[in-house]
Design an enzyme around this catalytic site. Structure first.
Site, PDB file in Angstrom:
ATOM      1  N   TYR A 143      27.186  40.924  39.240  1.00  0.00           N
ATOM      2  CA  TYR A 143      26.646  39.607  38.911  1.00  0.00           C
ATOM      3  C   TYR A 143      26.102  39.676  37.496  1.00  0.00           C
ATOM      4  O   TYR A 143      25.375  40.611  37.150  1.00  0.00           O
ATOM      5  CB  TYR A 143      25.525  39.235  39.884  1.00  0.00           C
ATOM      6  CG  TYR A 143      24.823  37.930  39.590  1.00  0.00           C
ATOM      7  CD1 TYR A 143      23.529  37.911  39.066  1.00  0.00           C
ATOM      8  CD2 TYR A 143      25.444  36.703  39.820  1.00  0.00           C
ATOM      9  CE1 TYR A 143      22.883  36.721  38.787  1.00  0.00           C
ATOM     10  CE2 TYR A 143      24.794  35.503  39.547  1.00  0.00           C
ATOM     11  CZ  TYR A 143      23.515  35.519  39.030  1.00  0.00           C
ATOM     12  OH  TYR A 143      22.878  34.339  38.749  1.00  0.00           O
ATOM     13  N   ASP A 238      26.433  45.198  30.729  1.00  0.00           N
ATOM     14  CA  ASP A 238      25.370  44.272  31.135  1.00  0.00           C
ATOM     15  C   ASP A 238      24.213  45.116  31.663  1.00  0.00           C
ATOM     16  O   ASP A 238      24.223  45.549  32.822  1.00  0.00           O
ATOM     17  CB  ASP A 238      25.890  43.296  32.202  1.00  0.00           C
ATOM     18  CG  ASP A 238      24.785  42.386  32.688  1.00  0.00           C
ATOM     19  OD1 ASP A 238      25.063  41.514  33.540  1.00  0.00           O
ATOM     20  OD2 ASP A 238      23.640  42.534  32.231  1.00  0.00           O
ATOM     21  N   LYS A 266      14.994  41.008  31.854  1.00  0.00           N
ATOM     22  CA  LYS A 266      14.036  41.588  32.817  1.00  0.00           C
ATOM     23  C   LYS A 266      12.934  42.393  32.120  1.00  0.00           C
ATOM     24  O   LYS A 266      12.000  41.814  31.553  1.00  0.00           O
ATOM     25  CB  LYS A 266      14.810  42.388  33.873  1.00  0.00           C
ATOM     26  CG  LYS A 266      15.739  41.485  34.733  1.00  0.00           C
ATOM     27  CD  LYS A 266      16.415  42.235  35.839  1.00  0.00           C
ATOM     28  CE  LYS A 266      17.515  41.437  36.491  1.00  0.00           C
ATOM     29  NZ  LYS A 266      17.041  40.502  37.532  1.00  0.00           N
TER      30      LYS A 266
END
Ligand code: KE4
Length: 431
Positions: A143, A238, A266
């Site tokens: 994802y 990613d 994050k």
């Protein structure tokens, strides 16, 4: 028992889709209604009904220091009276860019944005512009945020909700996204043979977090790096989840692989909204205003968010931070496997650094299809049993759990004690 959460959820259902602002929060995969949280302190989070839990979600990864680390709170409180946003450059974002470049030598230029989705969306645009190609390659179960091109066989909430892919993504666009199983070298080589010199980018979670935690097989990332280099395809790591999580320099440091582009999020925001994408100067200098590739953001490089990120990075850089965090995580995951073995409950725990997932399965979990073989119903019972005992894991089998530096031996002991009860109950129920 959760009266205030239930009342808030009832109100929310009439206001927001599914009563939440992000699907994974809805508890759809584990049953029952979502909790509404009121506060967090250290490794514990408290819901609106006053119940507290040891938190292994940690806002889905950002809170590597736990909730309300005093130095982070103090830094943001000190920055607040100077202003919340200027829509102009500030010194703090230059400093954050310097920290990122120090930790990620492959990132010669970086652009700060507000989320991981923005970061991956922009990185793809840069790769497509640089190569003049349109096709991209991603891996099943990974994802990368909710940009159209990436909502194809995606993980996280897409996997949790069992959505085949998302409606609303134009077929013409989805068809440009090639997917192969993670860790499948044969399928990877086939894809590069079939789409030879046609792939603008290959984007990968170098350690998958969004199908649950799945480490790369030995040689997998190296082969991906070699194939992308041979064919002029931009390799995008990613590292929104793995960046500053699995190591100071992320998975690219851990596995000694230099991607062409990296996305971050994050941890670099310390719990406030920050994302970033960056890479080789030759690629990134295409981005406006240096070049023609457009990307922009009202709140990009937001002073408060950047302040929280800078202070977080300053603290996690201190000697021994990762060694302690990883050792404690290993103690927890080894303990979970031991408790499951004692109760004869099939459990496979994958861990990299301080991110991990317990899969209710006998078989190794090496890709999305093996993760899907895990017993999601059993996971749901485990999740609820642990929640009832004051331990809050991510409400989905297809997510990674995290430790923070605020977790200690006592919390691990408390978690393993709860796991012993829950796994014993699962075992007896299965008999
Ligand atoms: P955001 O747009 O949610 O900031 O980042 C998207 C993203 C990109 N890349 C990776 C590897 C990610 O893990 C994410 C977001 N992760 C999910 C949970 N695994 C965020 C939680 C949510 O969607 O609410």
């Amino acid at each position: 028992m959760h009266n205030k959460s239930q009342e808030l959820f009832r109100r929310a259902l009439g206001l927001m889709p599914g009563g939440v602002n992000s699907p994974v929060r809805a508890f759809r995969a584990v049953g029952g209604e979502p909790l509404f949280m009121a506060s967090g302190k250290g490794c514990r989070i408290t819901d609106v009904d006053g119940a507290s839990y040891i938190d292994y979600v940690l806002s889905w990864g950002p809170l590597i220091l736990g909730h309300c680390h005093p130095e982070v709170v103090e830094a943001v409180a000190r920055a607040l009276p100077s202003g919340t946003s200027f829509g102009a450059s500030t010194a703090a974002e230059v400093e954050l860019a310097e920290r990122i470049r120090e930790a990620f030598p492959s990132v010669e230029r970086v652009r700060l944005v507000n989320s991981g989705t923005e970061a991956t969306m922009a990185a793809l645009r840069v790769a497509r512009a640089a190569t003049g190609r349109e096709k991209i390659l991603k891996f099943e179960g990974c994802y990368h945020g909710h940009a159209d091109s990436l909502l194809v066989k995606a993980g996280s909430g897409v996997a949790t909700l069992g959505l085949p892919d998302s409606p609303g993504v134009p077929r013409a666009l989805a068809e440009l996204t090639i997917t192969v199983p993670f860790n499948d070298l044969a399928a990877l080589e086939d894809a590069f043979r079939i789409h030879r010199h046609q792939l603008a980018a290959a984007i990968v979670e170098p350690v998958v977090g969004n199908a649950g935690c799945i480490p790369p097989r030995v040689g997998f990332l190296e082969t991906l790096r070699a194939l992308t280099a041979q064919q002029g395809t931009a390799l995008i790591f990613d590292e929104v989840m793995t960046g500053f999580r699995v190591a100071w320099g992320g998975a690219q440091q851990l596995y000694s692989i230099q991607p062409d582009l990296t996305t971050l999020g994050k941890v670099i925001g310390g719990g406030l909204p920050v994302g970033a994408y960056g890479g080789k100067a030759g690629l990134m200098d295409q981005v406006a205003p240096a070049g023609p590739v457009y990307q922009a953001g009202t709140l990009s490089g937001n002073p408060l968010a950047v302040t929280a990120g800078l202070k977080t990075l300053e603290i996690i850089r201190r000697p021994g931070f990762y060694e302690r965090l990883n050792a404690l995580t290993e103690k927890l995951t080894v303990g979970l496997q031991a408790e499951a073995a004692r109760c004869h409950v099939p459990l496979v725990v994958n861990r990299v650094g301080s991110m991990f997932t317990a899969f209710f399965t006998r078989e190794p979990v090496t890709d999305y299809s093996s993760a899907q073989k895990a017993d999601a119903a059993c996971f749901a019972k485990y999740f609820r049993g642990m929640l009832e005992r004051g331990v809050y894991f991510p409400p989905s089998q297809f997510e990674a759990a995290f430790l923070s530096s605020a977790h200690g031996e006592d919390e691990v002991t408390e978690t393993l004690r709860a796991a012993r009860d829950v796994l014993a109950a699962l075992s007896s129920a299965a008999l």
